[in-house]
Design an enzyme around this catalytic site. Sequence first.
Site, PDB file in Angstrom:
ATOM      1  N   SER A 118     100.670  78.958  72.135  1.00 29.91           N
ATOM      2  CA  SER A 118      99.607  79.951  72.064  1.00 29.91           C
ATOM      3  C   SER A 118      98.425  79.494  72.896  1.00 29.91           C
ATOM      4  CB  SER A 118      99.155  80.113  70.612  1.00 29.91           C
ATOM      5  OG  SER A 118      98.436  78.951  70.240  1.00 29.91           O
ATOM      6  N   LYS A 119      97.683  80.491  73.363  1.00 29.56           N
ATOM      7  CA  LYS A 119      96.606  80.143  74.286  1.00 29.56           C
ATOM      8  C   LYS A 119      95.470  79.409  73.589  1.00 29.56           C
ATOM      9  CE  LYS A 119      94.524  84.745  74.261  1.00 29.56           C
ATOM     10  NZ  LYS A 119      94.380  85.954  75.025  1.00 29.56           N
ATOM     11  N   ARG A 120      95.500  79.409  72.283  1.00 31.78           N
ATOM     12  CA  ARG A 120      94.478  78.646  71.561  1.00 31.78           C
ATOM     13  C   ARG A 120      94.687  77.148  71.752  1.00 31.78           C
ATOM     14  NH1 ARG A 120      91.552  81.887  66.948  1.00 31.78           N
ATOM     15  NH2 ARG A 120      91.029  83.529  68.412  1.00 31.78           N
ATOM     16  N   ASN A 176      97.117  75.745  74.232  1.00 31.27           N
ATOM     17  CA  ASN A 176      97.640  75.385  75.539  1.00 31.27           C
ATOM     18  C   ASN A 176      97.320  76.530  76.485  1.00 31.27           C
ATOM     19  OD1 ASN A 176      99.216  73.209  76.484  1.00 31.27           O
ATOM     20  ND2 ASN A 176     100.751  73.631  74.926  1.00 31.27           N
TER      21      ASN A 176
END
Length: 492
Positions: free
Chosen positions: A252-254, A256
């Site tokens: 997830s962009k949180r 990575n």
Amino acid sequence: MTVRTRIAPSPTGDPHVGTAYIALFNLCFARLHGGQFILRIEDTDRQRSTAESEKMILDSLRWLGLDWDEGPDIGGPHGPYRQSERGSIYAQHAERLLEGGHAFKCYRTSEELDALREERRAAGLHLALKPHDLALDPDEQRRREAAGYPYVIRLQVPSEGVCVVQDMLRGQIEVDWAQVDAQILMKSDGMPTYHLANVVDDHLMGITHVLRGEEWINSAPKHQLLYEYFGWPMPELCHMPLLRNPDKSKLSKRKNPTSINYYRRMGFLPQAVTNYLGRMGWSMPDEREKFSLDEMMAHFDLQRVSLGGPVFDLDKLSWLNGVYIREDLDDAALLGALREWAFNEAYVGQILPQIRPRITTLSDAMPLAGHFFAGLPEIDERSFDGVDLERETLVTLLQFLVWRLETLTSWEKGALLEQVKLLAEHFELKMKAFLAPVFIAVTGSSHSTSVLDAMAILGSDVTRARLRHAIEVLGGVSKKQAKRLEKQYREL
Ligand code: GLU
């Protein structure tokens, strides 16, 4: 039979590494069998789909060398390849399902649906709403129909028994019909949902094998039913394992960077990224780590995909990228790669106005503009010593800014300024005071070119990565703290 595979991204955000990963495996599978690989844009969610996102997806896949044989940009015999241009096809097919009694018009209001779900929750039942739960009294159904109430078209689904779906990697997947709801196929605005559009298009586009992420397994019973209702053969299904963060949570962009734009702007080589994606759950027969796309295609074997969640590890990718640069690029090629990356007129041209007001000798250019040609700045906790804010406030401020920036659909200075103003007010800080830590996080120094311009030029991915990096060097955010911050953020 000609093997035909496809990737069907929804253009609702950044081009995701997961999309490239699935595209890669579809491409290899098609090439192995001498078949074709199709790109279809699934933009039925008109609110969230943007032309900008579609363009970024196409650009990124092309950058990675994952070329398609048919698609919205190059056409092909089964077009249009953008679902928003295929509306009448879905309407006809929905009509056909209605006529066959395989779908029904549902006039339930959202309040009624909430109440029905609440009833089921209270009774400890599964929340899936079945056709008989949704049925109205026939008089009431006729009344709403005659009065022209808005309606959706839903799928008839069995109430009991087990649905068995065959998966190329997982064998038989069994799902209780009781858990499958009467899926909406057409929304009240006449737009199809993913399920209808996806099945109709896969059939009409002659798709023989669907390789997609494991998050779609739950859709498979509905799709299987649709193929049966239409009397069409169903493509073979293959649900690929999800990419994971090193802590094994879903990528997830949180945690990575997940946007291909990020990797491109950070100076990864496309062949290294594609190679690394090929290592996600798959290996060459001789287990070598470095291989080209052609080599992967030549040795591809779907059965060697392992289902244990593959970890997308930035350190490993960086290592592989370094190997590619050092081993494969001679000086001329390295210069070419640097030019393509940032040392080109288009990019440098954006930076010149930034350094012009501050420059005295040409040798000032790099010290002034270095941050435009760098990845994450070399900062530590002490870099923020000159900022007159508590560590906790600093972290909160940077975190809120990251979250606000994640919601931006257009990345330009005006929009950035708006977000910054809003947050400065919230923290009761003057703009300059608010921007002081942002300046350090983004440019790596406390005096440099304008930070808002830098953010606009660096782009969303690099900017957010630098802000996140600053949060990390300031000690990061614990899980507990994150919960509290999220709550405060929602009240903003
Ligand atoms: N539009 C879906 C997505 O965004 C496609 C899923 C599928 O491949 O069926 O991934």
